[in-house]
Motif scaffolding. Structure first.
Motif, mmCIF file in Angstrom:
data_model
loop_
_atom_site.group_PDB
_atom_site.id
_atom_site.type_symbol
_atom_site.label_atom_id
_atom_site.label_comp_id
_atom_site.label_asym_id
_atom_site.label_seq_id
_atom_site.Cartn_x
_atom_site.Cartn_y
_atom_site.Cartn_z
ATOM 1 N N LEU A 29 -5.521 5.935 8.531
ATOM 2 C CA LEU A 29 -4.534 5.143 9.257
ATOM 3 C C LEU A 29 -3.416 5.988 9.864
ATOM 4 O O LEU A 29 -2.928 5.694 10.954
ATOM 5 N N ILE A 95 1.721 1.427 6.512
ATOM 6 C CA ILE A 95 0.780 2.314 5.810
ATOM 7 C C ILE A 95 1.254 2.575 4.387
ATOM 8 O O ILE A 95 0.451 2.570 3.440
ATOM 9 N N ILE A 98 0.356 -0.438 2.485
ATOM 10 C CA ILE A 98 -1.092 -0.530 2.291
ATOM 11 C C ILE A 98 -1.517 0.415 1.179
ATOM 12 O O ILE A 98 -2.304 0.071 0.300
ATOM 13 N N TYR A 102 -3.519 -0.910 -1.948
ATOM 14 C CA TYR A 102 -4.947 -0.587 -2.045
ATOM 15 C C TYR A 102 -5.209 0.771 -2.702
ATOM 16 O O TYR A 102 -6.323 1.054 -3.086
ATOM 17 N N GLU A 107 -9.654 3.556 6.268
ATOM 18 C CA GLU A 107 -10.005 2.208 6.694
ATOM 19 C C GLU A 107 -11.299 1.699 6.065
ATOM 20 O O GLU A 107 -11.379 0.553 5.627
ATOM 21 N N ILE A 110 -10.809 0.576 2.523
ATOM 22 C CA ILE A 110 -10.071 -0.695 2.477
ATOM 23 C C ILE A 110 -11.003 -1.850 2.819
ATOM 24 O O ILE A 110 -11.001 -2.891 2.150
ATOM 25 N N GLU A 114 -11.936 -5.187 0.703
ATOM 26 C CA GLU A 114 -11.679 -6.532 1.222
ATOM 27 C C GLU A 114 -12.936 -7.381 1.187
ATOM 28 O O GLU A 114 -12.880 -8.581 0.980
ATOM 29 N N ARG B 159 -4.213 -8.508 2.024
ATOM 30 C CA ARG B 159 -4.943 -8.380 3.280
ATOM 31 C C ARG B 159 -4.052 -8.644 4.488
ATOM 32 O O ARG B 159 -4.379 -8.270 5.604
ATOM 33 N N THR B 162 -3.247 -5.229 6.033
ATOM 34 C CA THR B 162 -4.248 -4.624 6.915
ATOM 35 C C THR B 162 -4.394 -5.438 8.198
ATOM 36 O O THR B 162 -4.624 -4.868 9.262
ATOM 37 N N MET B 165 -1.654 -4.327 10.342
ATOM 38 C CA MET B 165 -1.922 -2.973 10.838
ATOM 39 C C MET B 165 -2.894 -3.016 12.016
ATOM 40 O O MET B 165 -2.689 -2.363 13.039
ATOM 41 N N ARG B 166 -3.953 -3.793 11.858
ATOM 42 C CA ARG B 166 -4.956 -3.903 12.925
ATOM 43 C C ARG B 166 -4.312 -4.496 14.184
ATOM 44 O O ARG B 166 -4.546 -4.031 15.296
ATOM 45 N N ASP B 236 -7.792 -12.435 11.622
ATOM 46 C CA ASP B 236 -7.168 -11.895 10.417
ATOM 47 C C ASP B 236 -5.679 -12.162 10.390
ATOM 48 O O ASP B 236 -5.117 -12.552 9.369
#
Lengths: 118, 495
Positions: A29, A95, A98, A102, A107, A110, A114, B159, B162, B165-166, B236
């Motif tokens: 990331l 980040i 995250i 996690y 990515e 992760i 998920e 989640r 993420t 982030m996406r 998401d």
């Protein structure tokens, strides 16, 4: 040949593609964010280049300057830089969170985690 | 009156100033009070602006008194005033709902941040709608986007991080594409003012620079509005964001991006005639129809209902783009009225689901069995908005589809009209699947623990569900505004 005159534009294309490729191809990331930065910087260079006139100086009122560079793109890019810094800061902050949630910033790892959750 | 002269600036500046106030107050209730009060004030100001445009026609506001091509111009016409009202109305209603919902979903120490981000996002969205300057639009786009990323990240689930982030990566790529497009257009015309651009572009549109600029703009804005192949960030983000944020974003963010598309691509580049020549309208139509059918089809297979609604949003953006791609005033009007109609019904659905999430802590379809009997009022609102999503008569969904199909048939494109109906049938499946489980299935153990949502969440939900019926029964007002807005945007394109 025109190539030396267009050097900046060629560099814009190279940087843009390198940045975009990094964003798409890297799973890390932080590297993605760096790619995003390179991509944005290529646009900064594009704007600044288009404002430049050969032999032109800075646009300062008075002093009898006849030929000067267009200052507007510079101002626009100052704004765009601020936006870019804010995006980078937010991206890096995400980040960090995250990584806390996690334990990784890769990515694919992760995504694997998920998939098990839904 | 001096205040009313400055309404165009105030409607953007007020929410922007409210954000630091929220942060300094730090107290969740005080921050909410500021955010909600600001949203309602913005609605009032937007309504005043819309009335002013209706009475006296379009007008400009020179920011800082700098004349138009050099200074930044705020341009208020029917199209922008309509979007202002849509955005601020959804924000006002959702802000009422946000107090209880946010108090439940976000930890105490972070609640004030949600309210601060909410008003920043509102400010950015209103700014996009009101500005007449292409670069200024980028700045507002990023103000709204950055606050959106942070809002999504406040979701309870990890989640959400993420997803944010996406969204951040794709959103930034989209915004940067937009800047490249504006830069290339500036290179050829030397102006950033939209009206000025529209006047100067026809002379230079044959150059590859200007055409590349258009391509970058279309892709950039396409990413922001989650047009079909560029929608991957959306499901998401909507599924994991806090409920109030999902409802707000579903009703406003993609709509405002569509407005940016209308302004820049149809309004500015429309005058060059390139949309018709380069088969761009046809390409847009293909993308729109694919989005419509694929979005609805994928929505059927989702187990998380918020995700299903997010895919349905992709399909709904398809309807709007389809209206635009006809390049007729009737088609555009149908697209614009659907912006309003979809904002109302989709936000109502997300608000109703937010109430379920408050009571159950889940929006998975299996957990919702029999919830209709435990939370009859919330779920009745879901049913009403769901019927509107399908396009049942007497709801707003019917109004948009009626005018859209009429515009399509007027151009003789009956296979496309059939596809619109097919997509509606798919909507029947994904809405009815949820409704059936909610009302007719035996209550699950989880559902039996639920009680009706608090009044502060029920009232906003029903305000929107009620609006979905109100404007479905009498669409003359919204259609008149949409037609006027379409006429403004089509001035350059010609018939």
């Amino acid at each position: 040949m025109e190539v030396p005159g267009l050097f900046n534009y060629w560099m814009v294309v190279v940087l843009m593609m390198a940045g975009l490729y990094t964003v798409i191809a890297r799973g890390n990331l932080v590297k993605k964010i760096v790619g995003l930065n390179v991509f944005q910087i290529s646009v900064f260079v594009l704007y600044i280049t288009m404002g430049k006139i050969t032999g032109g100086t800075a646009p300062i009122l008075g002093g009898g300057l006849a030929l000067y560079s267009n200052p507007l793109p510079h101002v626009l890019i100052l704004t765009a830089i601020v936006v870019g810094v804010a995006t980078t800061a937010l991206g890096l902050a995400l980040i960090v969170r995250i990584r806390e949630a996690y334990g990784t910033i890769e990515e694919d790892e992760i995504l694997d985690m998920e998939r098990g959750e839904t | 009156m001096t205040i009313s002269e400055h309404l165009p600036a105030l409607v953007v500046v007020l929410p922007l100033m409210a954000a630091p106030a929220c942060v300094m107050l730090r107290h969740p209730f005080a921050a909410w009070l500021v955010a909600s009060g600001t949203s309602w004030l913005c609605l009032l100001m937007s309504a005043l602006l819309l009335r002013q445009v209706a009475d006296h026609g379009a007008f400009s506001y020179q920011l800082g008194n700098w004349a138009a091509p050099w200074g930044i111009e705020y341009r208020i016409d029917m199209a922008s005033a309509f979007i202002l009202v849509i955005v601020s109305a959804i924000a006002a209603v959702v802000s009422l709902y946000a107090r209880a919902s946010v108090a439940h979903e976000i930890e105490q120490s972070r609640q004030y941040l949600f309210h601060a981000l909410f008003v920043v996002c509102l400010s950015g969205l209103l700014g996009i709608a009101i500005t007449g300057d292409a670069f200024n639009l980028f700045v507002f786009l990023e103000i709204s986007s950055l606050s959106t990323y942070a809002m999504v990240a406040l979701g309870r689930d990890r989640r959400a991080l993420t997803a944010a982030m996406r969204y951040l990566v794709l959103g930034t790529v989209g915004a940067t594409f937009y800047v490249i497009g504006v830069g290339l257009a500036y290179m050829m015309t030397g102006t950033l003012n939209m009206a000025d651009l529209a006047a100067r572009l026809p002379a230079v549109i044959h150059t590859s620079t200007a055409q590349a600029g258009l391509a970058f703009l279309v892709i950039g804005i396409g990413l922001k509005m989650a047009a079909f192949p560029l929608h991957f960030w959306l499901p998401d983000a909507y599924a994991h964001a806090p409920s109030a944020a999902s409802a707000f974003l579903a009703g406003t963010a993609t709509k405002v991006a569509v407005y940016a598309f209308l302004r820049m691509v149809v309004g500015v580049f429309g005058a060059t005639g390139i949309l018709a020549v380069a088969a761009m309208a046809d390409m847009l139509m293909v993308v729109a129809v694919l989005g419509m059918v694929v979005g609805s089809a994928v929505a059927i297979w989702q187990t998380d209902i918020r995700r299903a609604l997010a895919y349905s949003s992709v399909a709904q953006i398809g309807y709007v783009l389809l209206g635009i791609s006809l390049l007729t005033e009737a088609g555009l009007a149908a697209g614009i009225v659907h912006l309003f109609n979809h904002a109302v019904m989709k936000s109502a659905l997300f608000l109703a689901l937010g109430s379920v999430f408050l009571r159950l802590g889940s929006v998975r379809i299996a957990d919702l069995a029999g919830i209709g009997r435990r939370m009859p009022l919330s779920m009745a609102a879901f049913l009403v908005a769901g019927l509107s999503m399908i396009g049942v008569p007497l709801t707003v969904g019917f109004v948009s589809k009626w005018y859209l199909v009429e515009a399509i048939l007027h151009k003789g494109l009956w296979p496309v009209a059939v596809l619109v109906l097919l997509s509606s049938l798919l909507a029947v499946v994904y809405v009815w699947r949820v409704v059936e489980v909610m009302w007719f299935a035996k209550p699950s153990a989880l559902a039996l623990t639920a009680v009706e949502a608090p009044l502060s969440m029920l009232v906003p939900t029903w305000m929107l569900a009620g609006a979905a019926v109100w404007f479905g029964v009498d669409a003359t007002g919204t259609m008149a505004v949409a037609r006027a807005a379409a006429a403004v945007l089509m001035t350059g394109v010609g018939q």
